[in-house]
Design a protein around this motif. Structure first.
Motif, PDB file in Angstrom:
ATOM      1  N   VAL A 161       0.846  -1.189   0.000  1.00  0.00           N
ATOM      2  CA  VAL A 161       0.000   0.000   0.000  1.00  0.00           C
ATOM      3  C   VAL A 161       0.884   1.243   0.000  1.00  0.00           C
ATOM      4  CG1 VAL A 161      -1.937  -1.088   1.187  1.00  0.00           C
ATOM      5  CG2 VAL A 161      -0.159   0.015   2.527  1.00  0.00           C
ATOM      6  N   MET A 162       0.291   2.360  -0.364  1.00  0.00           N
ATOM      7  CA  MET A 162       1.016   3.621  -0.248  1.00  0.00           C
ATOM      8  C   MET A 162       0.093   4.702   0.288  1.00  0.00           C
ATOM      9  SD  MET A 162       1.390   5.110  -4.040  1.00  0.00           S
ATOM     10  CE  MET A 162       0.182   4.938  -5.307  1.00  0.00           C
ATOM     11  N   ASN A 163       0.723   5.777   0.710  1.00  0.00           N
ATOM     12  CA  ASN A 163       0.018   6.872   1.354  1.00  0.00           C
ATOM     13  C   ASN A 163      -0.148   8.006   0.349  1.00  0.00           C
ATOM     14  OD1 ASN A 163      -0.812   8.974   2.966  1.00  0.00           O
ATOM     15  ND2 ASN A 163       1.075   9.099   4.158  1.00  0.00           N
ATOM     16  N   ARG A 215      -1.631  11.409   0.248  1.00  0.00           N
ATOM     17  CA  ARG A 215      -2.213  12.501   1.031  1.00  0.00           C
ATOM     18  C   ARG A 215      -3.180  11.982   2.105  1.00  0.00           C
ATOM     19  NH1 ARG A 215      -2.548  13.816  -4.176  1.00  0.00           N
ATOM     20  NH2 ARG A 215      -4.759  13.367  -4.217  1.00  0.00           N
ATOM     21  N   GLY A 216      -2.706  11.026   2.858  1.00  0.00           N
ATOM     22  CA  GLY A 216      -3.508  10.541   3.970  1.00  0.00           C
ATOM     23  C   GLY A 216      -4.452   9.413   3.614  1.00  0.00           C
ATOM     24  N   GLU A 217      -4.618   9.151   2.357  1.00  0.00           N
ATOM     25  CA  GLU A 217      -5.482   8.043   1.946  1.00  0.00           C
ATOM     26  C   GLU A 217      -4.601   6.841   1.629  1.00  0.00           C
ATOM     27  OE1 GLU A 217      -7.550   8.848  -1.649  1.00  0.00           O
ATOM     28  OE2 GLU A 217      -8.453   6.859  -1.734  1.00  0.00           O
ATOM     29  N   ILE A 218      -5.013   5.672   2.111  1.00  0.00           N
ATOM     30  CA  ILE A 218      -4.222   4.487   1.841  1.00  0.00           C
ATOM     31  C   ILE A 218      -4.733   3.843   0.550  1.00  0.00           C
ATOM     32  CG2 ILE A 218      -3.545   2.217   2.708  1.00  0.00           C
ATOM     33  CD1 ILE A 218      -2.369   4.533   4.301  1.00  0.00           C
ATOM     34  N   SER A 255      -3.979   0.731  -2.356  1.00  0.00           N
ATOM     35  CA  SER A 255      -3.227  -0.484  -2.655  1.00  0.00           C
ATOM     36  C   SER A 255      -2.410  -0.281  -3.924  1.00  0.00           C
ATOM     37  CB  SER A 255      -4.187  -1.654  -2.840  1.00  0.00           C
ATOM     38  OG  SER A 255      -4.967  -1.436  -3.996  1.00  0.00           O
ATOM     39  N   CYS A 306     -13.656   0.190  -6.059  1.00  0.00           N
ATOM     40  CA  CYS A 306     -12.404   0.465  -5.365  1.00  0.00           C
ATOM     41  C   CYS A 306     -11.387   1.251  -6.172  1.00  0.00           C
ATOM     42  CB  CYS A 306     -11.801  -0.827  -4.834  1.00  0.00           C
ATOM     43  SG  CYS A 306     -11.604  -2.102  -6.046  1.00  0.00           S
ATOM     44  N   VAL A 307     -10.337   1.600  -5.445  1.00  0.00           N
ATOM     45  CA  VAL A 307      -9.263   2.422  -5.983  1.00  0.00           C
ATOM     46  C   VAL A 307      -7.960   1.660  -5.784  1.00  0.00           C
ATOM     47  CG1 VAL A 307      -7.981   4.571  -5.623  1.00  0.00           C
ATOM     48  CG2 VAL A 307     -10.466   4.565  -5.426  1.00  0.00           C
ATOM     49  N   SER A 308      -7.087   1.683  -6.799  1.00  0.00           N
ATOM     50  CA  SER A 308      -5.778   1.079  -6.627  1.00  0.00           C
ATOM     51  C   SER A 308      -4.782   1.803  -7.528  1.00  0.00           C
ATOM     52  CB  SER A 308      -5.817  -0.408  -6.982  1.00  0.00           C
ATOM     53  OG  SER A 308      -4.552  -0.995  -6.722  1.00  0.00           O
ATOM     54  N   GLU A 367      -4.325  13.979   9.188  1.00  0.00           N
ATOM     55  CA  GLU A 367      -3.205  14.432   8.356  1.00  0.00           C
ATOM     56  C   GLU A 367      -2.500  15.615   9.011  1.00  0.00           C
ATOM     57  OE1 GLU A 367      -1.655  13.273   5.421  1.00  0.00           O
ATOM     58  OE2 GLU A 367      -2.738  11.670   6.447  1.00  0.00           O
ATOM     59  N   LYS A 417      -6.039   3.564  10.070  1.00  0.00           N
ATOM     60  CA  LYS A 417      -6.636   3.756   8.753  1.00  0.00           C
ATOM     61  C   LYS A 417      -6.910   2.391   8.140  1.00  0.00           C
ATOM     62  CE  LYS A 417      -4.530   8.181   7.788  1.00  0.00           C
ATOM     63  NZ  LYS A 417      -5.457   8.969   6.978  1.00  0.00           N
ATOM     64  N   THR A 456      -9.919   0.739  -0.342  1.00  0.00           N
ATOM     65  CA  THR A 456     -11.115   0.074  -0.844  1.00  0.00           C
ATOM     66  C   THR A 456     -10.805  -1.220  -1.587  1.00  0.00           C
ATOM     67  OG1 THR A 456     -10.877   1.596  -2.673  1.00  0.00           O
ATOM     68  CG2 THR A 456     -12.570   2.102  -1.060  1.00  0.00           C
ATOM     69  N   HIS A 457      -9.555  -1.372  -1.997  1.00  0.00           N
ATOM     70  CA  HIS A 457      -9.204  -2.528  -2.814  1.00  0.00           C
ATOM     71  C   HIS A 457      -8.980  -3.770  -1.938  1.00  0.00           C
ATOM     72  CE1 HIS A 457      -6.385  -4.337  -6.098  1.00  0.00           C
ATOM     73  NE2 HIS A 457      -7.616  -4.779  -6.202  1.00  0.00           N
ATOM     74  N   ILE A 504      -0.104   5.796   9.816  1.00  0.00           N
ATOM     75  CA  ILE A 504       0.960   6.578   9.199  1.00  0.00           C
ATOM     76  C   ILE A 504       1.765   7.226  10.312  1.00  0.00           C
ATOM     77  CG2 ILE A 504       1.475   8.464   7.625  1.00  0.00           C
ATOM     78  CD1 ILE A 504      -1.186   7.846   6.228  1.00  0.00           C
ATOM     79  N   VAL A 532       4.228   4.256   6.339  1.00  0.00           N
ATOM     80  CA  VAL A 532       3.000   3.494   6.543  1.00  0.00           C
ATOM     81  C   VAL A 532       3.343   2.198   7.267  1.00  0.00           C
ATOM     82  CG1 VAL A 532       1.044   2.390   5.411  1.00  0.00           C
ATOM     83  CG2 VAL A 532       2.022   4.479   4.445  1.00  0.00           C
TER      84      VAL A 532
END
Lengths: 184, 764
Positions: A81-83, A85-88, A90, A122-124, B206, B586, B590-591, B603, B609
């Motif tokens: 996973v990566m960050n 801007r605060g959203e994780i 995949s 979803c988002v990836s 954040e 966190k 969604t995936h 974080i 992370v």
């Protein structure tokens, strides 16, 4: 489109994506009224020797230089996973998922570029070797996937299109981005 | 277009109605106890009135009709024309349930599922006297007006008539009062979508992270200042020695030295002022940020009463259903909890409540026979303890019988006999939380306690990262204690490192952290364990559970994190402890909807992370891993020289089959005989076995006689004989050895590992 891709700064890419998306949306709206040539925007990217594309409508942003955090015991094609801007988000190794030879950034934590894509579910972030141009193609020009693709690949490709003598596979995002672990 | 608009309003109405219906439900319960409560009667009347009006506005006429009848009744109660009696509650609840149903179906035709006219009739009967008759006639007429907007006003006027008739003067006053409350509401609250609050909280976290980074930068800056001071000291020494040199030696440098001196002084001054301002800013910002965090967290906090208040009604229904007499006491309803947490505790609480009513509280007759009041009491209490909320559900029912639980658990194979024996009563009670524990015949045996308890565990421990405790005194009652973090957004966690990666373990699940000497690790049956306060704790490498490549282990002492749940403890070996801190939780995005072992991520200050580990998953996999090793060891041995064959002589069917399954699971071929004589006959007929496992007391030929016979037969005497018996006295042991037995295992220490282990050692 050429194999030496322009350097896309994130903000510029974001802006152009926004413009294209608005245009795509307005075109989609106009669809019913006019009978002009239907087009679709594609963002091109390279995996190893080959070029692929994702429909621009499914692209959220392009990320350069991100830090990857591996997650234990997930399918191999999930790099972690990566960050954002605060959203994780995949990180999907699309080459590994579709079993395509890529330049391979297998063991690095810093990866070159990723396209953040989204579906309704979803988002990836898709790891690619190189990000290319954004092109506009006529929907009529989209052909069914190449018959020579093996079965495991064909489900990830929704169609293909000829551009400057190259055959470009259009990635089926709904299939690539299936939520993982929902039923277990 | 019209359709679209209406549905949007229906949604608003549904939201609003939920509130009123909840309050009316609570009101009915309270009214049963205090039929004279004037304030409450007024409140209920207002609520019914509002429901009637707003449902009509959105075209849900049937709701309006039902609410209308409720209002009629309440008007009469208020005016003293009739008295509220508990018998009215049932039809009230029916009416409220019908409204919920109608509201949920949002105007679709439900005449198949529910009989509205009949309900209206019943309500009219409760309302009593002649008036109800002409109103009953209004009712069927109303739906026809649905489509024409003009006549809508007419029924509103009509419904006011009965109210006006009886209370002409109070009516306008009531309207004014309504307006007042309405205005106050507008001024003091804003309805905000939860997602909006969530997004805000995400951004706040954040900001918190940015703040932590800022603090790091301030420290760096102070480090730079220290460096600068050192440079200056060095410089002043250099300068002093330079001054001692004759002027011509330093020659033309003098001017430069002068300049350098000034520059350095200036730099020092500037840096000092930057550091000072930065420190001030940082401390101000940190106060603001922590306030911001606290305040925004508070946005999502709701009193637990929002969940608790549904229970008087559901407990009443449950008690009715199971023919019990139960009183529910609620305490601490104003304790506040994160909305997310509140949503998740509803289900486990319902499970526990259901259990308490169904199986905890005895029937009135049984209670009286046991010398208890016929009416059982369930106490639901919430209170805050530090950064946790403790919710207790205590009943004064029959309690859990730990012996029955133990026996059931052994039969079910959750624990061995020895394990069960060594368990305290408390530990035994925990067994009811084991997954699937109760979904069998055991249910009846432990009087059903535990139905759905694994679900409770899943919610409380896995989802909410809380903990769960049960105490029970047989015959006096059971208390469930749920400890839940105040918020799901922030928890304390221990950061550990393994294979070069950092992971967070929620502190709530950790029993202790140790540094052990490698010599303390004992290998038993292919497993690694340590002894700790007279208990044996299995040890597993965290990296093995997570499937990571092995990293370097530095230092002589091994860091171990022990986690515990429901009587099981496991120690996880890590490479190092990084530290304990507050972390913001966190999701994995969604995936990745559900990932083994990982509950989420956090974080850290540097933007790194870090995965947060899911302790129940870890324990589950650690146990699987340990099981796999023993099996692998057995399989490896088997592979060396083909399957070994064992003869089991045992007259007890259960023991025989138990032993058979143990050996077969370990990869042995098993032959059985029901007594010594039959066993000996098989051997003499030429049955080739690698070992004989025998009981002592058997008909026809005892185990001792069998052993003597085997050991005195030149052909058979090489076969190892293992005596398994309940006889424990020394002389008997001596007799066994004298007879020539190779091993002697008493049943009280008998478990599958010692048995297999012994046989394997003897065979080779």
């Amino acid at each position: 489109m050429s194999s030496e891709s322009p350097i896309i700064r994130e903000s510029i890419a974001q802006q152009s994506l926004d413009i294209l998306r608005t245009r795509a949306e307005s075109l989609a709206l106009a669809e019913d009224v006019e009978t002009t040539v239907e087009t679709m925007g594609l963002l091109l990217f390279r995996l190893g020797e080959e070029w692929y594309a994702v429909p621009i409508a499914g692209v959220r942003e392009i990320i350069n230089d991100f830090v990857l955090t591996p997650i234990p015991r997930v399918p191999e094609f999930i790099r972690g996973v990566m960050n954002v801007r605060g959203e994780i988000v995949s990180v999907t190794d699309i080459a590994l998922l579709m079993r395509i030879a890529s330049d391979g950034h297998r063991f690095e934590r810093e990866l070159p570029a990723a396209i953040i894509v989204r579906t309704d579910l979803c988002v990836s972030a898709l790891v690619v070797d190189e990000i290319g141009d954004i092109v506009e193609v006529a929907r009529d020009a989209v052909e069914p996937p190449l018959a020579t693709l093996d079965r495991s690949q064909v489900e990830f490709i929704s169609g293909s299109v000829y551009l400057e003598g190259k055959l470009i596979g259009i990635v089926n995002l709904d299939r690539v981005l299936e939520p993982i672990g929902e039923n277990s | 277009m019209v359709e679209f608009d209406r549905s949007a309003f229906i949604k608003k109405f549904q939201e609003e109605a939920t509130e009123y219906l909840q309050r009316l439900n609570e009101g009915v319960i309270t009214l049963e106890a205090e039929p004279e409560n004037r304030e409450l009667i007024d409140q209920m009347l207002r609520d019914a009135h509002t429901l009637k009006g707003s449902s009509r506005m959105v075209g849900l006429i049937e709701i309006s009709d039902v609410a209308h009848r409720l209002e009629d009744i309440m008007v009469k109660v208020r005016d003293g024309d009739m008295r509220y009696v508990p018998e009215m509650s049932d039809v009230f609840f029916e009416a409220l349930d019908t409204i919920v149903f109608l509201s949920d179906s949002a105007g679709t035709d439900v005449s198949e599922q529910t009989d509205i006219p009949a309900l209206l009739e019943r309500l009219a009967v409760v309302a009593g006297n002649g008036k109800s008759d002409d109103e009953a006639e209004d009712a069927p007429a109303e739906p026809e007006e649905e489509k024409s907007p003009a006549p809508t006003k007419q029924p509103v006027g009509a419904e006011k008539k009965p109210a006006n008739k009886s209370v002409k003067k109070s009516s306008p006053k009531k309207a004014v009062h309504d307006e007042e409350t309405l205005q106050t509401r507008v001024q003091h609250t804003v309805r905000v979508r939860t997602e909006q609050v969530d997004r805000l909280l995400n951004l706040v976290s954040e900001v918190v992270i940015a703040q932590i980074k800022d603090e790091q930068r301030s420290r760096d800056l102070r480090g730079l200042q220290a460096l600068m001071n050192e440079t200056n000291q060095l410089w002043s020494r250099v300068r002093t020695s330079a001054a001692n040199l004759s002027t011509h030696d330093s020659g033309g440098f003098n001017e430069e030295l002068e300049m350098l001196d000034e520059l350095l002084a200036d730099q020092r001054k500037r840096l000092a002022s930057i550091v000072k301002v930065d420190a001030e800013d940082a401390s101000r910002a940190s106060t603001v940020v922590s306030d911001l965090q606290e305040q925004s967290m508070a946005l999502r906090m709701l009193p637990v009463s929002t969940v608790f208040n549904t229970f008087p009604r559901s407990v009443r229904d449950l008690a009715h259903q199971f023919n019990k007499d139960v009183e529910l006491e609620i305490e601490g309803g104003d304790t506040e909890l994160d909305k997310k947490v509140l949503e998740e505790i509803n289900d486990p609480l319902i499970h526990i409540m259901r259990n308490a009513v169904d199986h905890g509280i005895e029937s009135p007759a049984e209670r009286e026979a046991a010398g208890k009041p016929a009416k059982g009491t369930i106490r639901l209490a919430a209170k805050q303890e530090g950064d946790h909320i403790v919710i207790e559900i205590a009943d004064d029912g029959a309690g859990i019988d730990p012996d029955k639980v133990r026996a059931a658990a052994v039969r079910k194979g959750y624990v061995s006999q020895t394990e069960a024996k060594s368990m305290s009563d408390r530990e035994a009670s925990y067994l009811i939380f084991e997954a699937g524990f109760s979904t069998s015949a055991i249910i009846t045996e432990i009087s059903g306690r535990g139905v759905g308890m694994d679900v409770v565990r899943e919610f409380i421990v896995e989802k909410l990262k809380g903990s769960l405790d049960v105490t029970s005194v047989l015959g006096q009652g059971t208390t469930f204690r749920l400890t839940i973090p105040l918020t799901l957004a922030i928890i304390r966690a221990l950061l550990v490192s393994t294979s070069g990666r950092t992971y967070a373990i929620p502190t709530a699940s950790i029993e202790e952290t140790l540094r052990i000497d490698p010599a303390e690790v004992i290998k038993v049956e292919g497993r690694e364990v340590i002894r700790r306060q007279r208990r044996t704790i299995p040890i597993v490498h965290l990296r093995d559970v997570l499937g990571l490549e092995s990293g370097e282990t530095s230092g002589r002492k091994l860091p171990v994190v022990t986690v515990g749940f429901s009587g099981h403890r496991i120690g996880f070996l890590v490479d190092s402890f990084v530290g304990e801190q507050q972390i913001v939780i966190k999701t994995l995005g969604t995936h990745l909807v559900r990932v083994d072992n990982v509950a989420g991520v956090t974080i850290l200050g540097a933007g790194e992370v870090v995965p947060i580990l899911n302790v129940p998953d870890l324990m589950h996999h650690a146990r699987q891993l340990a099981g796999m090793r023993t099996r692998q060891a057995a399989a490896a041995k088997k592979a060396e020289s083909g399957p070994k064959r064992i003869l089991i002589c045992e007259d007890s069917f259960t023991t025989r089959e138990l032993e058979r399954s143990i050996f077969e699971a370990a990869g042995y071929d098993v032959e059985t005989a029901t007594d010594g004589a039959l066993g000996l006959a098989k051997l003499r007929e030429g049955l080739k076995v690698d070992a004989v496992v025998t009981d002592v007391q058997m008909p026809n030929m005892t185990g001792f006689e069998l052993t003597r016979a085997i050991k005195s037969d030149s052909r058979l005497k090489v076969i190892p004989v293992i005596i398994v018996t309940s006889l424990e006295r020394e002389e008997e042991k001596a007799e066994g050895i004298e007879a020539g037995a190779d091993a002697y295992i008493t049943k009280s220490v008998f478990n599958q590992d010692t048995l297999i282990d012994t046989v394997e050692r003897l065979i080779r």
